[in-house]
Design an enzyme around this catalytic site. Structure first.
Site, short mmCIF file in Angstrom:
data_model
loop_
_atom_site.label_atom_id
_atom_site.label_comp_id
_atom_site.label_asym_id
_atom_site.label_seq_id
_atom_site.Cartn_x
_atom_site.Cartn_y
_atom_site.Cartn_z
N TYR A 157 0.86 -1.19 0.00
CA TYR A 157 0.00 0.00 0.00
C TYR A 157 0.89 1.23 0.00
O TYR A 157 2.05 1.18 0.46
CB TYR A 157 -0.90 0.00 1.24
CG TYR A 157 -2.01 -1.02 1.14
CD1 TYR A 157 -3.29 -0.63 0.76
CD2 TYR A 157 -1.79 -2.36 1.38
CE1 TYR A 157 -4.31 -1.55 0.64
CE2 TYR A 157 -2.80 -3.30 1.27
CZ TYR A 157 -4.06 -2.88 0.90
OH TYR A 157 -5.07 -3.79 0.76
N TYR A 191 -0.85 -10.61 -1.43
CA TYR A 191 0.32 -10.04 -0.73
C TYR A 191 0.36 -10.57 0.70
O TYR A 191 -0.67 -10.93 1.27
CB TYR A 191 0.26 -8.50 -0.75
CG TYR A 191 -0.88 -7.90 0.02
CD1 TYR A 191 -0.81 -7.73 1.40
CD2 TYR A 191 -2.05 -7.51 -0.62
CE1 TYR A 191 -1.87 -7.18 2.12
CE2 TYR A 191 -3.11 -6.97 0.07
CZ TYR A 191 -3.01 -6.81 1.44
OH TYR A 191 -4.06 -6.28 2.14
N ARG A 212 -2.53 -12.90 1.94
CA ARG A 212 -3.94 -12.56 1.69
C ARG A 212 -4.21 -12.71 0.19
O ARG A 212 -3.37 -12.32 -0.64
CB ARG A 212 -4.25 -11.10 2.05
CG ARG A 212 -4.08 -10.77 3.52
CD ARG A 212 -5.13 -9.75 3.93
NE ARG A 212 -6.45 -10.37 3.82
CZ ARG A 212 -7.58 -9.72 3.67
NH1 ARG A 212 -7.58 -8.41 3.58
NH2 ARG A 212 -8.74 -10.36 3.59
N HIS A 215 -7.30 -8.51 -3.54
CA HIS A 215 -8.60 -7.88 -3.24
C HIS A 215 -8.52 -6.38 -3.41
O HIS A 215 -7.43 -5.79 -3.42
CB HIS A 215 -9.02 -8.21 -1.80
CG HIS A 215 -8.02 -7.73 -0.78
ND1 HIS A 215 -6.95 -8.52 -0.39
CD2 HIS A 215 -7.88 -6.56 -0.12
CE1 HIS A 215 -6.23 -7.84 0.47
NE2 HIS A 215 -6.76 -6.64 0.66
N HIS A 217 -10.33 -2.98 -1.52
CA HIS A 217 -11.12 -2.56 -0.35
C HIS A 217 -12.14 -1.51 -0.75
O HIS A 217 -11.81 -0.59 -1.53
CB HIS A 217 -10.22 -1.90 0.69
CG HIS A 217 -9.25 -2.81 1.35
ND1 HIS A 217 -9.44 -3.33 2.61
CD2 HIS A 217 -8.06 -3.29 0.94
CE1 HIS A 217 -8.41 -4.08 2.93
NE2 HIS A 217 -7.55 -4.08 1.94
C1 BEZ Z 1 -5.66 -5.59 4.29
O1 BEZ Z 1 -5.29 -4.48 3.94
O2 BEZ Z 1 -6.36 -6.21 3.54
C2 BEZ Z 1 -5.23 -6.21 5.57
C3 BEZ Z 1 -3.89 -6.23 5.87
C4 BEZ Z 1 -3.49 -6.82 7.06
C5 BEZ Z 1 -4.43 -7.36 7.92
C6 BEZ Z 1 -5.76 -7.34 7.58
C7 BEZ Z 1 -6.17 -6.76 6.40
FE FE Z 2 -5.76 -5.21 1.76
#
Ligand code: BEZ
Ligand code: FE
Length: 288
Positions: A157, A191, A212, A215, A217
């Site tokens: 990010y 990531y 993860r 995605h 947000h």
């Molecule tokens: C996220 O940005 O998706 C995220 C990153 C770390 C922990 C939970 C969500």
């Molecule tokens: Fe995220």
């Protein structure tokens, strides 16, 4: 109260809270004490294990600053965030499901018109995102505030880079009169959550990975509707069934379609391949 032992200590602590004027605080503090004590009894916690736990929480605190929220990562990786989100978002069938907020939202993201490129220089394959915001009865929701944020092609990010005052891969736009929205960005990639701290060491010790699935947000707000905090996940991602923070819901998975160079949905002539993603959101009515 004297001579407390392993059988009497719990009630002694609870009795100390009886005269707190705040009933909810008494309930929460009491339950926390009961569960903490029950946990220590259940595992027969040793003094050195207790010390290790204190050291771990101290490290989590030391790792936390304005840019790095290690406590949120801890809550997320222990499934507590998903539990709290699930309890707070018991919506009627048909509403878009909520999922975890994560630590990478920032206030003050730039406002964009529909059609703008919110990547603003973030690296990645271009992706054109579009859809509609609707209410539960199918009604379009005009002028909904749509905040979007995402990682770049390297899984980072903007806030994870040295601060140059620019917001990349995040922005705010508003739905049009028919509830539609569209913007350009980049394709999300899977990531790892930040894992160079105590939470990363915890995942390692537990034989867990930090990844993860890809995605985007979204946080959507509109007068008369409940706020929706959610993601759209990329269909086919290898981590959909092992998300490090337990955030995936089947209803939030969508195909991100790949296209050869040519004309994008908004008429832009693209010299390189690009993606499109279409996703509609259904908001729950706010309680009156
Ligand atoms: C996220 O940005 O998706 C995220 C990153 C770390 C922990 C939970 C969500
Ligand atoms: Fe995220």
């Amino acid at each position: 109260m004297r001579n407390l032992d392993e059988n009497t200590i719990t009630d002694a602590v609870l009795a100390r809270h009886e005269h707190v004027g705040n009933a909810r605080l008494t309930e929460i503090a009491g339950s926390l004490v009961r569960h903490l004590h029950a946990f220590a009894r259940e595992v027969n916690l040793t003094e050195s294990e207790w010390e290790q736990g204190i050291r771990f929480l101290t490290d989590v605190g030391h790792m936390t600053d304005e840019k790095r929220q290690e406590f949120i990562l801890l809550s997320d990786t222990l499934g507590l965030s998903t539990l709290v989100v699930a309890m707070a978002n018991r919506k009627p069938a048909g509403c878009t499901e909520a999922t975890v907020f994560g630590p990478f939202f920032v206030e003050g993201a730039p406002e964009y018109e529909n059609g703008a490129d919110v990547a603003n220089g973030a690296t990645g394959v271009p992706c054109f995102v579009s859809g509609k915001i609707r209410g539960l009865y199918g009604e379009p929701v005009p002028n909904a505030r749509i905040e979007v944020w995402q990682a770049d092609a390297d899984g980072l990010y903007d806030v994870q880079y040295p601060d140059d005052g620019e917001h990349r891969g995040r922005g705010v736009l508003h739905s049009r009169a028919d509830g539609s929205y569209h913007f350009r960005s980049i394709v999300g990639e899977p990531y790892p959550i930040p894992h160079d701290g105590p939470v990363g060491r915890m995942l390692d010790a537990l034989g867990r990975h930090p990844w993860r699935p890809a995605h985007l947000h979204f946080m959507i707000t509109a007068p008369g509707y409940e706020r929706l905090v959610t993601h759209v996940f990329r269909e086919g991602d290898p981590y959909l069934d092992s998300d490090a923070v337990f955030g995936v819901r089947s209803s939030l998975i969508a195909p991100w379609l790949q296209h050869e160079a040519g004309v994008a949905p908004d008429g832009t002539r693209m010299a390189t391949p690009f993606y499109t993603l279409e996703f509609d959101f259904v908001l729950n009515r706010a309680a009156l």
